[in-house]
Design a protein around this motif. Structure first.
Motif, short mmCIF file in Angstrom:
data_model
loop_
_atom_site.label_atom_id
_atom_site.label_comp_id
_atom_site.label_asym_id
_atom_site.label_seq_id
_atom_site.Cartn_x
_atom_site.Cartn_y
_atom_site.Cartn_z
N SER A 48 0.82 -1.20 0.00
CA SER A 48 0.00 0.00 0.00
C SER A 48 0.86 1.26 0.00
N LYS A 49 2.19 1.08 0.07
CA LYS A 49 3.08 2.23 0.13
C LYS A 49 3.44 2.68 -1.29
N ALA A 50 3.03 3.89 -1.60
CA ALA A 50 3.28 4.46 -2.93
C ALA A 50 4.62 5.18 -2.95
N ARG A 51 5.26 5.15 -4.13
CA ARG A 51 6.47 5.94 -4.36
C ARG A 51 6.03 7.12 -5.22
N LYS A 52 6.26 8.34 -4.72
CA LYS A 52 5.78 9.54 -5.39
C LYS A 52 6.97 10.40 -5.78
N TYR A 53 7.04 10.74 -7.08
CA TYR A 53 8.16 11.53 -7.59
C TYR A 53 7.63 12.80 -8.26
N ARG A 54 8.25 13.92 -7.94
CA ARG A 54 7.92 15.17 -8.61
C ARG A 54 8.63 15.14 -9.98
N LEU A 55 7.86 15.32 -11.05
CA LEU A 55 8.43 15.16 -12.39
C LEU A 55 9.36 16.29 -12.80
N ASN A 56 9.30 17.42 -12.12
CA ASN A 56 10.26 18.47 -12.47
C ASN A 56 11.64 18.17 -11.91
N THR A 57 11.79 17.01 -11.23
CA THR A 57 13.11 16.60 -10.74
C THR A 57 13.73 15.50 -11.62
N LEU A 58 13.14 15.24 -12.78
CA LEU A 58 13.77 14.32 -13.73
C LEU A 58 15.10 14.92 -14.17
N LYS A 59 16.08 14.08 -14.37
CA LYS A 59 17.37 14.57 -14.86
C LYS A 59 17.17 15.18 -16.25
N ARG A 60 17.77 16.29 -16.48
CA ARG A 60 17.61 17.01 -17.76
C ARG A 60 18.14 16.18 -18.93
N THR A 61 19.05 15.26 -18.67
CA THR A 61 19.56 14.42 -19.76
C THR A 61 18.50 13.45 -20.25
N SER A 62 17.40 13.31 -19.48
CA SER A 62 16.32 12.40 -19.86
C SER A 62 15.18 13.11 -20.58
#
Length: 188
Positions: A48-62
């Protein structure tokens, strides 16, 4: 409602949801993936534990679809998300087209291109496609649930008032547009 949808922050809206295979952890497993206007939320089916990522923290090389999508000869097409904090995710959707659909929407959110987000839904969800086909059969058989709009009405442009700030927002009937003043999504 899936868990990821209930975790939305103020001024954040739901974009897309699908099940995928998480190839980046110790063993591959099914996860629920929710894409919002600022996050990607990944919830393993056995947790039930979600992993939440802010998409503006994607590496710019991606920040290119061809860099996000990788072909793994053993597993097919995968999306590789590498974040500035060193964390990474490796997700596999049902098909090449679904993988590219998700990669494009992830990049549109990460780059702030909200006008380019595709709200049509990925065609990877075969269960969803089956349900949609069944509904269309019912519609054709009984005439129920049909849209009352003519093709001319569906292409009409309308103006509505933004619920966030009161500004005028315009676009095609049925579209979701972002208010240019406050960023609130408005259904037309």
């Amino acid at each position: 409602m899936k868990k990821g949808k209930s975790e939305l922050e103020p001024n954040e809206w739901f974009v897309e949801e699908a099940d995928a295979t998480d190839d980046g952890k110790f063993f591959a497993g099914i996860v629920n993936v929710v894409l919002t206007s600022s996050h990607i939320i990944i919830t393993p089916s056995l947790s039930s534990k979600a992993r939440k990522y802010r998409l503006n923290t994607l590496k710019r090389t991606s920040m290119n679809v061809d860099r996000l999508v990788r072909l793994n000869s053993n597993k097919g097409y995968q999306i590789a998300l590498d974040f500035q904090n060193g964390e990474s995710e490796l997700l596999r959707f049902g098909s090449k087209s679904a993988t590219y659909f998700w990669a494009e929407n992830i990049l549109n959110v990460a780059l702030g291109n909200v006008d380019d987000i595709n709200y049509e839904g990925s065609r990877a969800n075969t269960t969803g496609d089956s349900l949609k086909a069944g509904l269309e059969t019912l519609q054709n058989s009984f005439g129920g649930f049909r849209s009352k709009k003519t093709p001319a009405q569906e292409q009409q442009k309308i103006v509505k008032t933004c619920t966030g700030c009161g500004a005028s927002v315009s676009g095609k009937v049925g579209a979701v547009v972002k208010c240019e003043y406050c960023g609130t999504p408005v259904s037309l």
